[in-house]
Design a protein around this motif. Structure first.
Motif, PDB file in Angstrom:
ATOM      1  N   ASP A   1       0.819  -1.207   0.000  1.00 22.65           N
ATOM      2  CA  ASP A   1       0.000   0.000   0.000  1.00 22.65           C
ATOM      3  C   ASP A   1       0.854   1.259   0.000  1.00 22.65           C
ATOM      4  OD1 ASP A   1      -2.186  -1.654   0.101  1.00 22.65           O
ATOM      5  OD2 ASP A   1      -2.474  -1.454   2.270  1.00 22.65           O
ATOM      6  N   ALA A   2       2.038   1.188   0.638  1.00 29.98           N
ATOM      7  CA  ALA A   2       2.878   2.375   0.780  1.00 29.98           C
ATOM      8  C   ALA A   2       3.734   2.664  -0.449  1.00 29.98           C
ATOM      9  CB  ALA A   2       3.770   2.228   2.006  1.00 29.98           C
ATOM     10  N   VAL A   3       4.119   1.637  -1.210  1.00 33.39           N
ATOM     11  CA  VAL A   3       5.088   1.848  -2.305  1.00 33.39           C
ATOM     12  C   VAL A   3       4.539   1.529  -3.687  1.00 33.39           C
ATOM     13  CG1 VAL A   3       6.924   1.252  -0.687  1.00 33.39           C
ATOM     14  CG2 VAL A   3       6.100  -0.480  -2.270  1.00 33.39           C
ATOM     15  N   SER A   4       3.322   1.039  -3.771  1.00 30.54           N
ATOM     16  CA  SER A   4       2.804   0.575  -5.065  1.00 30.54           C
ATOM     17  C   SER A   4       2.722   1.676  -6.120  1.00 30.54           C
ATOM     18  CB  SER A   4       1.420  -0.056  -4.882  1.00 30.54           C
ATOM     19  OG  SER A   4       0.514   0.885  -4.337  1.00 30.54           O
ATOM     20  N   ASN A   5       2.533   2.914  -5.699  1.00 32.36           N
ATOM     21  CA  ASN A   5       2.381   3.995  -6.671  1.00 32.36           C
ATOM     22  C   ASN A   5       3.702   4.653  -7.042  1.00 32.36           C
ATOM     23  OD1 ASN A   5       2.776   5.111  -4.158  1.00 32.36           O
ATOM     24  ND2 ASN A   5       1.462   6.893  -4.534  1.00 32.36           N
ATOM     25  N   ILE A   6       4.826   4.099  -6.595  1.00 36.70           N
ATOM     26  CA  ILE A   6       6.143   4.662  -6.904  1.00 36.70           C
ATOM     27  C   ILE A   6       6.836   3.760  -7.913  1.00 36.70           C
ATOM     28  CG2 ILE A   6       8.362   5.385  -5.958  1.00 36.70           C
ATOM     29  CD1 ILE A   6       6.975   5.813  -3.295  1.00 36.70           C
ATOM     30  N   GLU A   7       7.127   4.311  -9.076  1.00 37.87           N
ATOM     31  CA  GLU A   7       7.748   3.525 -10.146  1.00 37.87           C
ATOM     32  C   GLU A   7       9.205   3.214  -9.831  1.00 37.87           C
ATOM     33  OE1 GLU A   7       6.249   2.232 -12.710  1.00 37.87           O
ATOM     34  OE2 GLU A   7       4.305   3.131 -12.218  1.00 37.87           O
ATOM     35  N   LEU A   8       9.665   2.103 -10.346  1.00 36.49           N
ATOM     36  CA  LEU A   8      11.043   1.681 -10.104  1.00 36.49           C
ATOM     37  C   LEU A   8      12.068   2.612 -10.739  1.00 36.49           C
ATOM     38  CD1 LEU A   8      10.352  -2.087 -10.617  1.00 36.49           C
ATOM     39  CD2 LEU A   8      11.432  -1.156  -8.575  1.00 36.49           C
ATOM     40  N   THR A   9      11.650   3.374 -11.736  1.00 38.76           N
ATOM     41  CA  THR A   9      12.579   4.303 -12.404  1.00 38.76           C
ATOM     42  C   THR A   9      12.672   5.644 -11.683  1.00 38.76           C
ATOM     43  OG1 THR A   9      10.761   4.998 -13.836  1.00 38.76           O
ATOM     44  CG2 THR A   9      12.221   3.261 -14.662  1.00 38.76           C
ATOM     45  N   THR A  10      11.812   5.869 -10.700  1.00 40.97           N
ATOM     46  CA  THR A  10      11.802   7.140  -9.981  1.00 40.97           C
ATOM     47  C   THR A  10      13.069   7.295  -9.148  1.00 40.97           C
ATOM     48  OG1 THR A  10       9.394   7.024  -9.828  1.00 40.97           O
ATOM     49  CG2 THR A  10      10.505   8.587  -8.380  1.00 40.97           C
ATOM     50  N   LYS A  11      13.733   8.447  -9.296  1.00 43.57           N
ATOM     51  CA  LYS A  11      14.926   8.717  -8.495  1.00 43.57           C
ATOM     52  C   LYS A  11      14.505   9.230  -7.124  1.00 43.57           C
ATOM     53  CE  LYS A  11      18.349   9.537 -12.114  1.00 43.57           C
ATOM     54  NZ  LYS A  11      19.407  10.461 -12.613  1.00 43.57           N
ATOM     55  N   LEU A  12      15.046   8.607  -6.113  1.00 45.68           N
ATOM     56  CA  LEU A  12      14.654   8.923  -4.749  1.00 45.68           C
ATOM     57  C   LEU A  12      15.871   9.233  -3.886  1.00 45.68           C
ATOM     58  CD1 LEU A  12      12.087   6.032  -4.167  1.00 45.68           C
ATOM     59  CD2 LEU A  12      11.570   8.389  -4.829  1.00 45.68           C
ATOM     60  N   GLY A  13      15.670  10.153  -2.942  1.00 43.28           N
ATOM     61  CA  GLY A  13      16.689  10.454  -1.955  1.00 43.28           C
ATOM     62  C   GLY A  13      16.363   9.777  -0.635  1.00 43.28           C
ATOM     63  N   THR A  14      17.221  10.001   0.349  1.00 44.78           N
ATOM     64  CA  THR A  14      17.043   9.357   1.644  1.00 44.78           C
ATOM     65  C   THR A  14      15.706   9.702   2.279  1.00 44.78           C
ATOM     66  OG1 THR A  14      19.442   9.433   1.998  1.00 44.78           O
ATOM     67  CG2 THR A  14      18.050   9.045   3.922  1.00 44.78           C
ATOM     68  N   ASP A  15      15.338  10.979   2.262  1.00 42.09           N
ATOM     69  CA  ASP A  15      14.104  11.397   2.913  1.00 42.09           C
ATOM     70  C   ASP A  15      12.872  10.733   2.298  1.00 42.09           C
ATOM     71  OD1 ASP A  15      15.533  12.969   4.635  1.00 42.09           O
ATOM     72  OD2 ASP A  15      15.216  14.834   3.508  1.00 42.09           O
ATOM     73  N   GLN A  16      12.892  10.550   0.997  1.00 38.69           N
ATOM     74  CA  GLN A  16      11.750   9.905   0.335  1.00 38.69           C
ATOM     75  C   GLN A  16      11.664   8.421   0.693  1.00 38.69           C
ATOM     76  OE1 GLN A  16      13.354  11.596  -3.338  1.00 38.69           O
ATOM     77  NE2 GLN A  16      11.249  12.158  -3.916  1.00 38.69           N
ATOM     78  N   ILE A  17      12.810   7.771   0.754  1.00 38.97           N
ATOM     79  CA  ILE A  17      12.834   6.360   1.160  1.00 38.97           C
ATOM     80  C   ILE A  17      12.323   6.218   2.593  1.00 38.97           C
ATOM     81  CG2 ILE A  17      14.307   4.379   1.684  1.00 38.97           C
ATOM     82  CD1 ILE A  17      13.983   4.714  -1.240  1.00 38.97           C
ATOM     83  N   LEU A  18      12.784   7.101   3.465  1.00 35.82           N
ATOM     84  CA  LEU A  18      12.367   7.036   4.859  1.00 35.82           C
ATOM     85  C   LEU A  18      10.873   7.319   5.007  1.00 35.82           C
ATOM     86  CD1 LEU A  18      15.387   8.789   6.623  1.00 35.82           C
ATOM     87  CD2 LEU A  18      14.923   6.341   6.381  1.00 35.82           C
ATOM     88  N   GLN A  19      10.334   8.165   4.142  1.00 31.65           N
ATOM     89  CA  GLN A  19       8.901   8.420   4.178  1.00 31.65           C
ATOM     90  C   GLN A  19       8.117   7.164   3.799  1.00 31.65           C
ATOM     91  OE1 GLN A  19       7.296  11.284   5.279  1.00 31.65           O
ATOM     92  NE2 GLN A  19       5.570   9.857   5.184  1.00 31.65           N
ATOM     93  N   MET A  20       8.647   6.398   2.863  1.00 26.47           N
ATOM     94  CA  MET A  20       8.013   5.126   2.498  1.00 26.47           C
ATOM     95  C   MET A  20       8.018   4.165   3.684  1.00 26.47           C
ATOM     96  SD  MET A  20       9.820   4.944  -1.257  1.00 26.47           S
ATOM     97  CE  MET A  20       9.290   3.305  -1.739  1.00 26.47           C
ATOM     98  N   PHE A  21       9.149   4.126   4.395  1.00 25.77           N
ATOM     99  CA  PHE A  21       9.211   3.299   5.606  1.00 25.77           C
ATOM    100  C   PHE A  21       8.172   3.751   6.624  1.00 25.77           C
ATOM    101  CE2 PHE A  21      13.933   2.321   4.788  1.00 25.77           C
ATOM    102  CZ  PHE A  21      13.631   1.070   4.279  1.00 25.77           C
ATOM    103  N   SER A  22       8.106   5.051   6.840  1.00 28.80           N
ATOM    104  CA  SER A  22       7.173   5.597   7.819  1.00 28.80           C
ATOM    105  C   SER A  22       5.728   5.250   7.475  1.00 28.80           C
ATOM    106  CB  SER A  22       7.350   7.118   7.915  1.00 28.80           C
ATOM    107  OG  SER A  22       6.434   7.681   8.817  1.00 28.80           O
ATOM    108  N   ASP A  23       5.389   5.369   6.193  1.00 30.27           N
ATOM    109  CA  ASP A  23       4.026   5.046   5.760  1.00 30.27           C
ATOM    110  C   ASP A  23       3.700   3.577   6.027  1.00 30.27           C
ATOM    111  OD1 ASP A  23       3.745   7.645   4.922  1.00 30.27           O
ATOM    112  OD2 ASP A  23       4.089   7.220   2.800  1.00 30.27           O
ATOM    113  N   ALA A  24       4.681   2.706   5.776  1.00 33.27           N
ATOM    114  CA  ALA A  24       4.461   1.277   6.004  1.00 33.27           C
ATOM    115  C   ALA A  24       4.302   0.989   7.506  1.00 33.27           C
ATOM    116  CB  ALA A  24       5.611   0.466   5.424  1.00 33.27           C
TER     117      ALA A  24
END
Length: 401
Positions: free
Chosen positions: A234-257
């Motif tokens: 539910d937290a990461v399904s809408n983020i494409e694998l080609t999307t460039k992400l930084g640390t804060d964005q990755i951590l936000q995905m963790f937080s959502d999960a």
């Protein structure tokens, strides 16, 4: 509880109540533990070694000659008892942090890796010959599995550490009572005659009780993974694998999960991840593995005392179902997430990368969170006020609700 007759049970309960009142100094005087720690460090420096057993040293009675020369005041006796109690409490915490919990982490990492294995999918992708939609589905599953491993590791290291602390503090308290309150060698402490002394817990019973800590690592992962996996999806399904992400964005995905996992675990209850169901208890006993013997009292061998273990497990269930346990678990999960965040920031150094390239790195966070040697999570857990209060309350028979 052990099935003594009613008179013996009442006598033992009275002694346990008075002992609990004495033990409650640990909880009631938590602010003074720094002074007690200094005393413990002096003892360790003198002995040249760290504590290796939760068996408390017996308090030797004062010499009769010393009493005749210089009477010992009641205040001095109480201070000595307090120091002895706090020293034992601190040794139990040290064993949990430095010995027993670390010894269980490799098994937990192995179980988590097995339940979130994405390598077969990578092998299929390397072999080629897959249709475009199959490749896309494989990469999406890899994305979910890698994040599931990292998020689940955060929850499992927290659950394992707290379960181990609860068990060791319960057992440590019982051994303290046996050694200094209920032990026939110290009738001045117990106030009970030799015929009224309750049976001591055998080494076999201690080992089997502590062996329940293995359940979290061996079986507790299995019911957790579907919950975490759905939350991650539910937290990461809408983020494409080609999307460039930084640390804060990755951590936000963790937080959502994490936010999605927490209410589901609370609804189910933590016991399902920490203890076998009653109907599977005998099966678990037959396959029991034992934690590091450094946490065990050397004692006489004896038959399995089912009543003793039932009593201890009843207390474990009450504690892990309490509000105070939930508060400590929340603090531990948040701290483990901070450890993961620190590791990710050190690795990425402010760069942004496609999510597909970040997946292996995310999966490796689980290894960091569950490494046996110098585990940052376990070290930090020991200093969390919420966990310190839980440990002191369990050891002292204090209220957990």
């Amino acid at each position: 509880m052990i099935n003594w007759n009613r008179r013996r049970w009442a006598a033992a309960a009275a002694v346990a109540a008075s002992a609990a009142a004495a033990a409650y100094y640990v909880y009631d005087r938590w602010g003074k533990l720094k002074e007690a720690r200094a005393s413990l460090q002096e003892l360790e420096a003198r002995d040249g070694k760290a504590p290796s057993s939760i068996e408390p040293a017996a308090m030797a009675p004062a010499s009769p000659l010393a009493s005749e020369i210089e009477p010992i005041s009641a205040a001095t006796i109480q201070q000595d008892a307090d120091r002895h109690l706090v020293t034992h409490f601190e040794s139990v915490q040290a064993i949990s942090t430095t010995t027993t919990t670390p010894s269980l982490l490799p098994m937990l990492l192995q179980s988590l890796t097995r339940n979130t294995d994405h390598k077969p999918l990578l092998e299929l992708l390397r072999q080629g010959g897959m249709a475009a939609d199959e490749k896309y589905a494989a990469w999406e599953e890899i994305k979910v599995l890698t994040f599931t491993r990292a998020v689940a590791a955060s929850w499992m290291v927290s659950l394992l550490d707290l379960m181990n602390r609860v068990q060791l503090n319960i057992l440590g308290r019982h051994l303290y009572l046996q050694s200094n309150i209920l032990d026939a060698r110290h009738p001045q402490h117990s106030g009970l005659g030799s015929r009224e002394q309750p049976p001591q817990m055998t080494q076999r019973a201690q080992e089997l009780f502590l062996a329940y800590a293995h359940y979290c690592g061996e079986r507790g992962v299995e019911p957790l993974i579907p919950i975490v996996k759905q939350a991650v999806t539910d937290a990461v399904s809408n983020i494409e694998l080609t999307t460039k992400l930084g640390t804060d964005q990755i951590l936000q995905m963790f937080s959502d999960a994490h936010k999605r996992v927490a209410p589901e675990l609370s609804r189910l209850g933590f016991e399902v991840f920490l203890l076998p169901s009653p109907e599977h208890r005998q099966v678990w006993h037959s396959a029991a593995r034992f934690p590091d013997n450094g946490a065990l009292q050397p004692g006489a061998l004896g038959d399995l005392d089912d009543d003793a273990i039932d009593g201890l497990l009843t207390e474990v269930r009450q504690i892990i179902g309490s509000a105070k346990f939930g508060v400590a678990l929340k603090a531990a999960v948040q701290e483990s997430a901070r450890v993961a965040a620190d590791e990710l920031r050190n690795e990425m150094k402010g760069e942004k990368k496609p999510l597909a390239k970040l997946c292996p790195r995310v999966a490796e966070l689980a290894t960091k969170l569950l490494q046996r040697d110098n585990n940052e999570c376990v070290s930090r857990f020991a200093n969390l006020p919420e966990i310190q209060r839980l440990s002191a309350t369990v050891y002292s028979c204090g209220p957990v609700l």
